[in-house]
Design a protein around this motif. Structure first.
Motif, PDB file in Angstrom:
ATOM      1  N   HIS A   9       0.835  -1.206   0.000  1.00 25.18           N
ATOM      2  CA  HIS A   9       0.000   0.000   0.000  1.00 25.18           C
ATOM      3  C   HIS A   9       0.866   1.250   0.000  1.00 25.18           C
ATOM      4  O   HIS A   9       2.075   1.215   0.258  1.00 25.18           O
ATOM      5  CB  HIS A   9      -0.971  -0.008   1.181  1.00 25.18           C
ATOM      6  CG  HIS A   9      -0.319   0.207   2.524  1.00 25.18           C
ATOM      7  ND1 HIS A   9       0.026   1.450   2.997  1.00 25.18           N
ATOM      8  CD2 HIS A   9       0.023  -0.677   3.513  1.00 25.18           C
ATOM      9  CE1 HIS A   9       0.549   1.340   4.206  1.00 25.18           C
ATOM     10  NE2 HIS A   9       0.569   0.058   4.539  1.00 25.18           N
ATOM     11  N   GLY A  10       0.236   2.379  -0.295  1.00 21.49           N
ATOM     12  CA  GLY A  10       0.910   3.666  -0.244  1.00 21.49           C
ATOM     13  C   GLY A  10       0.469   4.460   0.964  1.00 21.49           C
ATOM     14  O   GLY A  10      -0.085   3.918   1.931  1.00 21.49           O
ATOM     15  N   TRP A  12      -1.598   6.817   3.403  1.00 19.53           N
ATOM     16  CA  TRP A  12      -2.989   7.119   3.788  1.00 19.53           C
ATOM     17  C   TRP A  12      -3.979   5.977   3.551  1.00 19.53           C
ATOM     18  O   TRP A  12      -5.162   6.135   3.819  1.00 19.53           O
ATOM     19  CB  TRP A  12      -3.499   8.399   3.114  1.00 19.53           C
ATOM     20  CG  TRP A  12      -2.774   9.605   3.618  1.00 19.53           C
ATOM     21  CD1 TRP A  12      -2.723  10.047   4.919  1.00 19.53           C
ATOM     22  CD2 TRP A  12      -1.982  10.522   2.871  1.00 19.53           C
ATOM     23  NE1 TRP A  12      -1.950  11.169   5.017  1.00 19.53           N
ATOM     24  CE2 TRP A  12      -1.483  11.503   3.772  1.00 19.53           C
ATOM     25  CE3 TRP A  12      -1.655  10.624   1.514  1.00 19.53           C
ATOM     26  CZ2 TRP A  12      -0.662  12.544   3.364  1.00 19.53           C
ATOM     27  CZ3 TRP A  12      -0.839  11.672   1.107  1.00 19.53           C
ATOM     28  CH2 TRP A  12      -0.351  12.620   2.025  1.00 19.53           C
ATOM     29  N   LEU A  13      -3.532   4.833   3.103  1.00 22.67           N
ATOM     30  CA  LEU A  13      -4.419   3.679   2.989  1.00 22.67           C
ATOM     31  C   LEU A  13      -3.865   2.528   3.817  1.00 22.67           C
ATOM     32  O   LEU A  13      -2.659   2.294   3.842  1.00 22.67           O
ATOM     33  CB  LEU A  13      -4.561   3.226   1.526  1.00 22.67           C
ATOM     34  CG  LEU A  13      -5.281   4.172   0.571  1.00 22.67           C
ATOM     35  CD1 LEU A  13      -5.342   3.547  -0.819  1.00 22.67           C
ATOM     36  CD2 LEU A  13      -6.682   4.512   1.061  1.00 22.67           C
ATOM     37  N   HIS A  14      -4.769   1.804   4.463  1.00 18.37           N
ATOM     38  CA  HIS A  14      -4.368   0.640   5.250  1.00 18.37           C
ATOM     39  C   HIS A  14      -4.137  -0.556   4.337  1.00 18.37           C
ATOM     40  O   HIS A  14      -4.708  -0.656   3.247  1.00 18.37           O
ATOM     41  CB  HIS A  14      -5.464   0.314   6.273  1.00 18.37           C
ATOM     42  CG  HIS A  14      -5.041  -0.666   7.315  1.00 18.37           C
ATOM     43  ND1 HIS A  14      -5.197  -2.025   7.147  1.00 18.37           N
ATOM     44  CD2 HIS A  14      -4.454  -0.503   8.525  1.00 18.37           C
ATOM     45  CE1 HIS A  14      -4.734  -2.655   8.221  1.00 18.37           C
ATOM     46  NE2 HIS A  14      -4.277  -1.756   9.074  1.00 18.37           N
ATOM     47  N   ALA A  15      -3.309  -1.486   4.791  1.00 17.22           N
ATOM     48  CA  ALA A  15      -3.010  -2.693   4.006  1.00 17.22           C
ATOM     49  C   ALA A  15      -4.263  -3.492   3.672  1.00 17.22           C
ATOM     50  O   ALA A  15      -4.343  -4.138   2.615  1.00 17.22           O
ATOM     51  CB  ALA A  15      -2.014  -3.573   4.765  1.00 17.22           C
ATOM     52  N   ARG A  16      -5.271  -3.433   4.555  1.00 14.79           N
ATOM     53  CA  ARG A  16      -6.503  -4.178   4.296  1.00 14.79           C
ATOM     54  C   ARG A  16      -7.283  -3.624   3.110  1.00 14.79           C
ATOM     55  O   ARG A  16      -8.227  -4.267   2.622  1.00 14.79           O
ATOM     56  CB  ARG A  16      -7.394  -4.160   5.551  1.00 14.79           C
ATOM     57  CG  ARG A  16      -6.838  -4.936   6.744  1.00 14.79           C
ATOM     58  CD  ARG A  16      -6.822  -6.447   6.503  1.00 14.79           C
ATOM     59  NE  ARG A  16      -8.107  -6.965   6.119  1.00 14.79           N
ATOM     60  CZ  ARG A  16      -9.061  -7.331   6.987  1.00 14.79           C
ATOM     61  NH1 ARG A  16      -8.865  -7.210   8.283  1.00 14.79           N
ATOM     62  NH2 ARG A  16     -10.210  -7.824   6.539  1.00 14.79           N
ATOM     63  N   SER A  17      -6.894  -2.450   2.623  1.00 16.79           N
ATOM     64  CA  SER A  17      -7.552  -1.900   1.441  1.00 16.79           C
ATOM     65  C   SER A  17      -7.302  -2.763   0.199  1.00 16.79           C
ATOM     66  O   SER A  17      -7.976  -2.590  -0.823  1.00 16.79           O
ATOM     67  CB  SER A  17      -7.092  -0.463   1.186  1.00 16.79           C
ATOM     68  OG  SER A  17      -5.715  -0.417   0.856  1.00 16.79           O
ATOM     69  N   GLY A  81       2.163  -2.664  -6.255  1.00 13.17           N
ATOM     70  CA  GLY A  81       2.217  -1.537  -5.342  1.00 13.17           C
ATOM     71  C   GLY A  81       1.442  -0.348  -5.859  1.00 13.17           C
ATOM     72  O   GLY A  81       1.370  -0.106  -7.062  1.00 13.17           O
ATOM     73  N   HIS A  82       0.854   0.402  -4.942  1.00 17.66           N
ATOM     74  CA  HIS A  82       0.094   1.605  -5.281  1.00 17.66           C
ATOM     75  C   HIS A  82       0.749   2.813  -4.645  1.00 17.66           C
ATOM     76  O   HIS A  82       1.141   2.780  -3.480  1.00 17.66           O
ATOM     77  CB  HIS A  82      -1.351   1.478  -4.776  1.00 17.66           C
ATOM     78  CG  HIS A  82      -2.171   2.724  -4.934  1.00 17.66           C
ATOM     79  ND1 HIS A  82      -2.584   3.476  -3.851  1.00 17.66           N
ATOM     80  CD2 HIS A  82      -2.644   3.358  -6.036  1.00 17.66           C
ATOM     81  CE1 HIS A  82      -3.299   4.504  -4.280  1.00 17.66           C
ATOM     82  NE2 HIS A  82      -3.346   4.463  -5.602  1.00 17.66           N
ATOM     83  N   SER A  83       0.916   3.887  -5.407  1.00 13.98           N
ATOM     84  CA  SER A  83       1.459   5.143  -4.921  1.00 13.98           C
ATOM     85  C   SER A  83       2.882   4.934  -4.389  1.00 13.98           C
ATOM     86  O   SER A  83       3.737   4.466  -5.126  1.00 13.98           O
ATOM     87  CB  SER A  83       0.513   5.740  -3.882  1.00 13.98           C
ATOM     88  OG  SER A  83       0.754   7.113  -3.685  1.00 13.98           O
ATOM     89  N   PHE A  84       3.158   5.224  -3.125  1.00 14.08           N
ATOM     90  CA  PHE A  84       4.502   4.952  -2.629  1.00 14.08           C
ATOM     91  C   PHE A  84       4.796   3.455  -2.628  1.00 14.08           C
ATOM     92  O   PHE A  84       5.955   3.043  -2.726  1.00 14.08           O
ATOM     93  CB  PHE A  84       4.710   5.551  -1.228  1.00 14.08           C
ATOM     94  CG  PHE A  84       5.402   6.878  -1.263  1.00 14.08           C
ATOM     95  CD1 PHE A  84       6.775   6.967  -1.259  1.00 14.08           C
ATOM     96  CD2 PHE A  84       4.667   8.045  -1.338  1.00 14.08           C
ATOM     97  CE1 PHE A  84       7.418   8.195  -1.326  1.00 14.08           C
ATOM     98  CE2 PHE A  84       5.287   9.283  -1.404  1.00 14.08           C
ATOM     99  CZ  PHE A  84       6.676   9.362  -1.394  1.00 14.08           C
ATOM    100  N   GLY A  85       3.758   2.649  -2.534  1.00 12.55           N
ATOM    101  CA  GLY A  85       3.964   1.208  -2.682  1.00 12.55           C
ATOM    102  C   GLY A  85       4.487   0.846  -4.056  1.00 12.55           C
ATOM    103  O   GLY A  85       5.248  -0.117  -4.216  1.00 12.55           O
ATOM    104  N   GLY A  86       4.089   1.634  -5.068  1.00 12.35           N
ATOM    105  CA  GLY A  86       4.598   1.425  -6.412  1.00 12.35           C
ATOM    106  C   GLY A  86       6.068   1.775  -6.525  1.00 12.35           C
ATOM    107  O   GLY A  86       6.828   1.117  -7.254  1.00 12.35           O
ATOM    108  N   MET A  87       6.485   2.832  -5.815  1.00 14.48           N
ATOM    109  CA  MET A  87       7.915   3.154  -5.773  1.00 14.48           C
ATOM    110  C   MET A  87       8.697   2.037  -5.087  1.00 14.48           C
ATOM    111  O   MET A  87       9.758   1.609  -5.571  1.00 14.48           O
ATOM    112  CB  MET A  87       8.159   4.470  -5.032  1.00 14.48           C
ATOM    113  CG  MET A  87       9.650   4.765  -4.822  1.00 14.48           C
ATOM    114  SD  MET A  87       9.983   5.948  -3.513  1.00 14.48           S
ATOM    115  CE  MET A  87       9.561   7.468  -4.339  1.00 14.48           C
ATOM    116  N   THR A 242      -7.525   1.753  -7.084  1.00 12.28           N
ATOM    117  CA  THR A 242      -7.341   0.414  -6.525  1.00 12.28           C
ATOM    118  C   THR A 242      -8.412   0.042  -5.513  1.00 12.28           C
ATOM    119  O   THR A 242      -8.529  -1.123  -5.130  1.00 12.28           O
ATOM    120  CB  THR A 242      -5.968   0.285  -5.830  1.00 12.28           C
ATOM    121  OG1 THR A 242      -5.866   1.272  -4.791  1.00 12.28           O
ATOM    122  CG2 THR A 242      -4.835   0.459  -6.831  1.00 12.28           C
ATOM    123  N   ILE A 243      -9.210   1.034  -5.063  1.00 15.06           N
ATOM    124  CA  ILE A 243     -10.176   0.765  -3.992  1.00 15.06           C
ATOM    125  C   ILE A 243     -11.599   1.161  -4.340  1.00 15.06           C
ATOM    126  O   ILE A 243     -12.527   0.800  -3.608  1.00 15.06           O
ATOM    127  CB  ILE A 243      -9.774   1.473  -2.676  1.00 15.06           C
ATOM    128  CG1 ILE A 243      -9.609   2.987  -2.899  1.00 15.06           C
ATOM    129  CG2 ILE A 243      -8.509   0.864  -2.087  1.00 15.06           C
ATOM    130  CD1 ILE A 243      -9.422   3.794  -1.617  1.00 15.06           C
TER     131      ILE A 243
END
Length: 263
Positions: A9-10, A12-17, A81-87, A242-243
């Motif tokens: 995750h990136g 402001w979002l929780h992993a459960r998203s 990965g999304h957002s910073f998760g993508g980085m 993604t959500i």
């Protein structure tokens, strides 16, 4: 044995998203999971109550955290990965720790120069106070709507905010902002690695937080690599892709791409 898939995750979002994605990928035959960042509590409610455990974790901390998780797997995983998760996914892929990666609306890596005004506005809640580098910062529902939910109805954006939004460490944003002035920036990705696995960059055409100009500039950073680097645009989607109600379109496109590359 099913191929492991890790969802990252990136801010402001929780992993459960990622729950719907985990179910979708598990149904497609993968061993899917969504570990949190270091310090992330197990639930959204706990994360909102224990923001101090999330604070002051930087990019290197998150990379090391996921590298440790990967080290315990039977084979290299696919990273989504999304957002910073993508980085983070791109860094791990460049370090040959993953079989492939899908980076969705990924935060800018070192070398990416465009900094659109909408991206500055989306991250202003962090940058308005330098002390936020060492804090965890929450968004309001209105700020979430600009940063994530600008392409969906306000009611849906507010519902997603209530369901998934958590405080986020400010440190990664400060690190990314200074990346092009720091030769040892943690936002530096080995974009010239020709031996790495395939990479898919996905962008939302209406994303305020990571506008398409950032993703297109990211693609150019890989021009000296012979490894597969593809790009896919969802023109009418924003950072919530993604959500929100259209998540399955993005998930299925990712699965199709993986199938195309025999992954």
């Amino acid at each position: 044995m099913p191929t492991p898939v890790l969802f990252i995750h990136g801010l402001w979002l929780h992993a459960r998203s990622w729950d719907d994605w985990v179910d979708r990928f598990t149904g497609a035959g993968y061993d899917a999971s969504s570990p949190g960042w270091p310090g992330d509590p197990d639930t959204v409610a706990a994360a909102r109550e224990q923001a101090e455990t999330i604070a002051d974790h930087g990019i290197d901390d998150v990379v090391a955290h996921f590298a440790d998780i990967i080290a315990g797997l039977p084979e290299k995983p696919i990273l989504v990965g999304h957002s910073f998760g993508g980085m983070i996914a791109q860094r791990l892929l460049g370090e040959d720790r993953a079989a492939a990666a899908v980076a969705i609306d990924a935060a800018q890596i070192k070398g990416v120069l465009p900094l659109p005004l909408s991206a500055l506005k989306a991250t202003l809640p962090v940058f308005k106070n330098p002390a936020n580098r060492h804090r965890a910062v929450s968004l309001t529902a209105q700020q979430f709507r600009f940063a994530f939910g600008n392409a969906i109805p306000a009611e849906e954006s507010d519902a997603l905010f209530e369901r998934w939004a958590i405080p986020a460490p400010g440190k990664p944003l400060f690190e990314a902002a200074a990346a092009n002035f720091n030769p040892h920036s943690p936002a530096k990705v080995d974009t010239e690695n020709s031996g790495r696995g395939p990479l898919l960059l996905i962008m939302g055409g209406k994303d305020n937080t990571v506008p398409e100009a950032v993703t297109k500039a990211t693609l150019k950073q890989y021009r000296h690599s012979d490894a597969v680097t593809d790009i896919l645009e969802f023109p009418d989607r924003a950072h919530s892709l993604t959500i929100d109600h259209g998540w399955r379109d993005v998930a299925d496109a990712s699965l199709s791409w993986l199938k195309d590359h025999d992954l």
